[in-house]
Design a protein around this motif. Sequence first.
Motif, PDB file in Angstrom:
ATOM      1  N   PRO A  77       0.831  -1.208   0.000  1.00  0.00           N
ATOM      2  CA  PRO A  77       0.000   0.000   0.000  1.00  0.00           C
ATOM      3  C   PRO A  77       0.864   1.256   0.000  1.00  0.00           C
ATOM      4  O   PRO A  77       2.003   1.222   0.444  1.00  0.00           O
ATOM      5  CB  PRO A  77      -0.779  -0.093   1.320  1.00  0.00           C
ATOM      6  N   GLY A  78       0.310   2.333  -0.517  1.00  0.00           N
ATOM      7  CA  GLY A  78       1.064   3.582  -0.510  1.00  0.00           C
ATOM      8  C   GLY A  78       0.159   4.744  -0.842  1.00  0.00           C
ATOM      9  O   GLY A  78      -0.946   4.556  -1.369  1.00  0.00           O
ATOM     10  N   PRO A  79       0.604   5.953  -0.525  1.00  0.00           N
ATOM     11  CA  PRO A  79      -0.230   7.139  -0.723  1.00  0.00           C
ATOM     12  C   PRO A  79      -0.493   7.471  -2.192  1.00  0.00           C
ATOM     13  O   PRO A  79      -1.374   8.281  -2.479  1.00  0.00           O
ATOM     14  CB  PRO A  79       0.567   8.252  -0.037  1.00  0.00           C
ATOM     15  N   ASP A  80       0.254   6.845  -3.122  1.00  0.00           N
ATOM     16  CA  ASP A  80      -0.045   7.103  -4.540  1.00  0.00           C
ATOM     17  C   ASP A  80      -1.336   6.407  -4.957  1.00  0.00           C
ATOM     18  O   ASP A  80      -1.866   6.647  -6.031  1.00  0.00           O
ATOM     19  CB  ASP A  80       1.125   6.664  -5.437  1.00  0.00           C
ATOM     20  N   ARG A  81      -1.850   5.515  -4.094  1.00  0.00           N
ATOM     21  CA  ARG A  81      -3.154   4.880  -4.343  1.00  0.00           C
ATOM     22  C   ARG A  81      -4.037   5.078  -3.119  1.00  0.00           C
ATOM     23  O   ARG A  81      -4.373   4.156  -2.407  1.00  0.00           O
ATOM     24  CB  ARG A  81      -2.968   3.384  -4.633  1.00  0.00           C
ATOM     25  N   VAL A 127      -6.981   5.558  -0.535  1.00  0.00           N
ATOM     26  CA  VAL A 127      -8.268   4.876  -0.447  1.00  0.00           C
ATOM     27  C   VAL A 127      -9.226   5.699   0.408  1.00  0.00           C
ATOM     28  O   VAL A 127      -8.852   6.207   1.460  1.00  0.00           O
ATOM     29  CB  VAL A 127      -8.109   3.480   0.213  1.00  0.00           C
ATOM     30  N   VAL A 179       2.984  12.326   3.941  1.00  0.00           N
ATOM     31  CA  VAL A 179       3.228  12.194   2.510  1.00  0.00           C
ATOM     32  C   VAL A 179       4.104  13.336   1.973  1.00  0.00           C
ATOM     33  O   VAL A 179       4.923  13.134   1.090  1.00  0.00           O
ATOM     34  CB  VAL A 179       1.890  12.132   1.746  1.00  0.00           C
ATOM     35  N   MET A 211      -3.174  13.507  -0.359  1.00  0.00           N
ATOM     36  CA  MET A 211      -1.992  12.684  -0.635  1.00  0.00           C
ATOM     37  C   MET A 211      -1.550  12.829  -2.091  1.00  0.00           C
ATOM     38  O   MET A 211      -0.563  12.237  -2.494  1.00  0.00           O
ATOM     39  CB  MET A 211      -2.297  11.208  -0.356  1.00  0.00           C
TER      40      MET A 211
END
Lengths: 287, 266
Positions: free
Chosen positions: B75-79, B81, B105, B155
Amino acid sequence: MAVKTDVLSKAEMGGESILATLAPRVVNGLRMFAARVLPPILFLALLLAIWEIACSSPGATLPPPSTVLSDTWELIVDPFYDKGNLDKGLFWHLASSLKRVAIGFSLAAIIGIALGVLIGQSTLAFRGLDPIFQVLRTVPPLAWLPLSLAAFRHADPSAIFVITITAIWPIILNTAVGIRNIPQDYRNVSRVLRLNGFEFFFKVMLPATVPFMFTGLKIGIGLSWLAIVAAEMLIGGVGIGFFIWDAWNSSLISEIILALIYVGLVGFMLDRLIGFIGNRVGGFASQ
Amino acid sequence: MTAYLSIENVGMTFKGANGPFIALRDIQLQIDSGEFVALIGHSGCGKSTLLNIVAGLTRATTGGVLLQGKEVSDPGPDRAVVFQNHSLLPWLTVYDNVRLAVDKVHSKTKAKAERDEWTRHNLALVGMDHALDKRPHEISGGMKQRVGIARALAMEPKVLLLDEPFGALDALTRATLQDTVMELHAKLKNTVIMITHDVDEAVLLSNRVVMMTNGPAATIGEILTVDLPRPRNRLTLAGDTEYVRCRKEIMEFLYARHRAPAVHAA
């Protein structure tokens, strides 16, 4: 004060409104007083009266409240005297018991929360340690005392150890439950944000677990206070438990009764103190 | 193929008590930059599992997800949710919930004052700048979801993932939030994947509606392109022939060709 001036200024503006504004407030205040304060006072008086009647006969083995009061009046009015050695006022006995509880309970809180976090976070640690904890927590506090005396060889550390080992189980188990109850959503948010272990601990895990921790701490402080009185009866030295045992050996039944009342009041205040801190720290969680 | 976001041959098998359970199979989907894609299907068809795989919260058993040619592994802040039940941290204020994400971020790219400004900016985008110091329990469900969206937008994600964001809201609140999401999409040109149960919501918001078959072993049944000009208005669309056609198409898929399994329908 603000309320009073408010009432006054209204009264100045319109003379006859003073009664109309004040009366409902006074009535409300009286009603609150009657509902909250009167019942305990009434029942206390009733209990004291029964006790007085039951213990007034010549063959009674326990003193009635009036005798308790007259016998212990000196102890009540001067809790701070210190005639050296073990002959001290009740304040000093309570203070040294509280000191032992403070040290033992703090140790229990630190170690208990750390172990709780461990078994809450790690399934392996939970599977390995939980059965052991479940067995150990049923051992009565005083059963630890001979063992700790053998290990520490001094009264004070032994008493503190007994406090710690008594208070630690509810702290461990409640903290672990709190950690296991952290919603998966919070964990997912942390993963999306890529919080590291340190940030996750302080920003998510700790605040989410605080209400559970304080449940454990509240049970723990009650158990410590139960255990310290018993432990001090056996180890001696200054302390409220020793005071009770000493009074029993001198057949001063009135002093025992007075000490019991103090033990109860202090225990009650400890419980409320932890509850108060818990509400301050984690008050959001109840909403 | 070099799509912006590419879901390639994704399959998901769970190890269950009664042997392996195949939840998803052969999921193939290419999404362009700036596209708004809705995933629709009956309960239990694995929509959420698919979204979690794109988010990196779940690892696919087979296949994988490529974002700008790079494989998604965690998981990461480029995706970012937006979760169904908002998942704001209840001990933080509205501002602090968004600020936590901004600090994490943008810690290297923005100075402190800029991060403060960026937090306020994103809350203003969703119309929540009036409640900065409120805690989540003090605001309504719709407002919580707005804050959740602000946190995700802050983000600056490459893909915004919406997991049934309005599922728990009443119809009126839903409609205003849908309008907000449309405005934001028009303004920011985000790439969005949204899970929904709601046929109207899917048609109103999306460029394409991905319809999923029922599980087990769910996969993409059909993909419908919604050829409606933007900005879209729910009132004028109500009688629009293209809108009605899309709606009917999805309804037929969901209720004629791929009816909910009896257990779920009951």
